[in-house]
Design a protein around this motif. Structure first.
Motif, PDB file in Angstrom:
ATOM      1  N   GLN A   2      -6.203 -95.582  98.078  1.00 38.48           N
ATOM      2  CA  GLN A   2      -5.293 -94.583  99.361  1.00 38.48           C
ATOM      3  C   GLN A   2      -5.246 -93.549  99.522  1.00 38.48           C
ATOM      4  OE1 GLN A   2      -4.419 -96.528 103.328  1.00 38.48           O
ATOM      5  NE2 GLN A   2      -4.347 -94.660 104.171  1.00 38.48           N
ATOM      6  N   LEU A  19     -11.953 -88.858 101.175  1.00 41.85           N
ATOM      7  CA  LEU A  19     -11.626 -88.346 102.070  1.00 41.85           C
ATOM      8  C   LEU A  19     -11.010 -87.069 102.212  1.00 41.85           C
ATOM      9  CD1 LEU A  19     -12.811 -88.196 105.317  1.00 41.85           C
ATOM     10  CD2 LEU A  19     -10.769 -89.777 105.691  1.00 41.85           C
ATOM     11  N   TYR A  21      -9.647 -83.286 103.810  1.00 33.46           N
ATOM     12  CA  TYR A  21      -8.338 -82.995 105.358  1.00 33.46           C
ATOM     13  C   TYR A  21      -7.657 -81.846 105.479  1.00 33.46           C
ATOM     14  CZ  TYR A  21      -4.899 -85.800 106.015  1.00 33.46           C
ATOM     15  OH  TYR A  21      -3.497 -86.307 106.309  1.00 33.46           O
ATOM     16  N   VAL A  42      -6.446 -88.765 111.979  1.00 27.84           N
ATOM     17  CA  VAL A  42      -6.869 -88.562 110.318  1.00 27.84           C
ATOM     18  C   VAL A  42      -6.881 -90.128 110.128  1.00 27.84           C
ATOM     19  CG1 VAL A  42      -7.495 -87.577 108.395  1.00 27.84           C
ATOM     20  CG2 VAL A  42      -6.905 -86.256 110.081  1.00 27.84           C
ATOM     21  N   ARG A  43      -5.672 -90.843 109.912  1.00 23.99           N
ATOM     22  CA  ARG A  43      -5.331 -92.123 109.415  1.00 23.99           C
ATOM     23  C   ARG A  43      -6.194 -92.800 110.142  1.00 23.99           C
ATOM     24  NH1 ARG A  43      -0.282 -89.945 108.715  1.00 23.99           N
ATOM     25  NH2 ARG A  43       0.224 -91.730 110.916  1.00 23.99           N
ATOM     26  N   TYR A  46     -10.109 -92.698 109.089  1.00 24.99           N
ATOM     27  CA  TYR A  46      -9.872 -93.332 107.676  1.00 24.99           C
ATOM     28  C   TYR A  46      -9.598 -94.523 107.337  1.00 24.99           C
ATOM     29  CZ  TYR A  46      -8.622 -94.609 102.605  1.00 24.99           C
ATOM     30  OH  TYR A  46      -9.016 -95.620 101.414  1.00 24.99           O
ATOM     31  N   SER A  50     -13.143 -97.038 106.723  1.00 25.13           N
ATOM     32  CA  SER A  50     -13.122 -97.520 105.087  1.00 25.13           C
ATOM     33  C   SER A  50     -13.818 -99.254 105.737  1.00 25.13           C
ATOM     34  CB  SER A  50     -11.487 -98.650 104.983  1.00 25.13           C
ATOM     35  OG  SER A  50     -11.669 -96.796 104.453  1.00 25.13           O
ATOM     36  N   GLY A  66     -12.132 -96.094  99.405  1.00 27.95           N
ATOM     37  CA  GLY A  66     -12.235 -95.252  99.950  1.00 27.95           C
ATOM     38  C   GLY A  66     -10.712 -94.644  99.368  1.00 27.95           C
ATOM     39  N   TYR A  67     -10.844 -92.995  99.460  1.00 23.03           N
ATOM     40  CA  TYR A  67      -9.713 -92.525  98.806  1.00 23.03           C
ATOM     41  C   TYR A  67      -9.016 -91.126 100.227  1.00 23.03           C
ATOM     42  CZ  TYR A  67      -6.001 -90.375  96.586  1.00 23.03           C
ATOM     43  OH  TYR A  67      -4.319 -89.821  95.379  1.00 23.03           O
ATOM     44  N   LEU A  68      -7.880 -91.407 100.499  1.00 19.61           N
ATOM     45  CA  LEU A  68      -7.425 -90.561 101.519  1.00 19.61           C
ATOM     46  C   LEU A  68      -6.839 -89.352 100.435  1.00 19.61           C
ATOM     47  CD1 LEU A  68      -7.047 -89.908 104.742  1.00 19.61           C
ATOM     48  CD2 LEU A  68      -5.335 -91.493 104.695  1.00 19.61           C
ATOM     49  N   TRP A 123     -15.340 -82.082 112.612  1.00 18.86           N
ATOM     50  CA  TRP A 123     -13.687 -82.874 112.978  1.00 18.86           C
ATOM     51  C   TRP A 123     -12.999 -82.171 114.168  1.00 18.86           C
ATOM     52  CZ3 TRP A 123     -11.819 -87.443 112.844  1.00 18.86           C
ATOM     53  CH2 TRP A 123     -10.034 -87.441 113.239  1.00 18.86           C
TER      54      TRP A 123
END
Length: 145
Positions: A2, A19, A21, A42-43, A46, A50, A66-68, A123
């Motif tokens: 993350q 992800l 943004y 957004v978090r 995510y 996830s 996942g990767y934010l 979004w």
């Protein structure tokens, strides 16, 4: 994985999704004052994404679900995650198409040798006070059920 924070064992694994943004710009003169609250939704998205993806994965691969895209937007961890991800999930807003990092991420993901899925998400956060309008619709089902 993350936002640039990763453990050594997870670093080599490809995230299931990336992800992307456009961050909310900070007020003039205040570097990071608005960002923590503005990116909270957004978090949360995510974290929910996830959890949903991890439910069908093994314990060993769930750590790299996942990767934010976060604070290290142009760093090596972000670039590695972007080039290895299986799915690219851009959160589409008006700001997304004017953010230079988002444009670079989109280009990198869509022009890499091993293509993953592109899954854009519109979004449009809804205020927590918003409620659906009740309907007086009559059910056309037999027996009114």
């Amino acid at each position: 994985m993350q936002g640039g924070r990763s453990t050594e064992g997870v670093r080599d694994k490809a995230p299931h999704f990336f992800l992307s943004y456009a961050t909310v710009p900070s007020p003039v003169g205040d570097v990071d004052a608005a960002r923590p609250g503005a990116d909270k939704d957004v978090r949360e998205f995510y974290a929910a994404l996830s959890r949903a993806n991890a439910s069908g994965m093994s314990a060993s691969s769930a750590s790299s679900v996942g990767y934010l895209d976060g604070a290290d937007r142009a760093g090596p961890d972000t670039a590695r995650a972007l080039h290895r991800c299986r799915r690219f999930v851009p959160l589409i807003t008006r700001r997304y198409f004017t953010d230079v990092h988002c444009g670079r991420q989109w280009y990198a993901c869509t022009h890499r040798a091993t293509r993953g899925a592109l899954i854009p998400a519109l979004w449009t956060p809804v205020p927590t006070t918003a409620r659906p309008v009740p309907s007086t619709w009559n059910c056309p089902c037999p027996n009114g059920r």
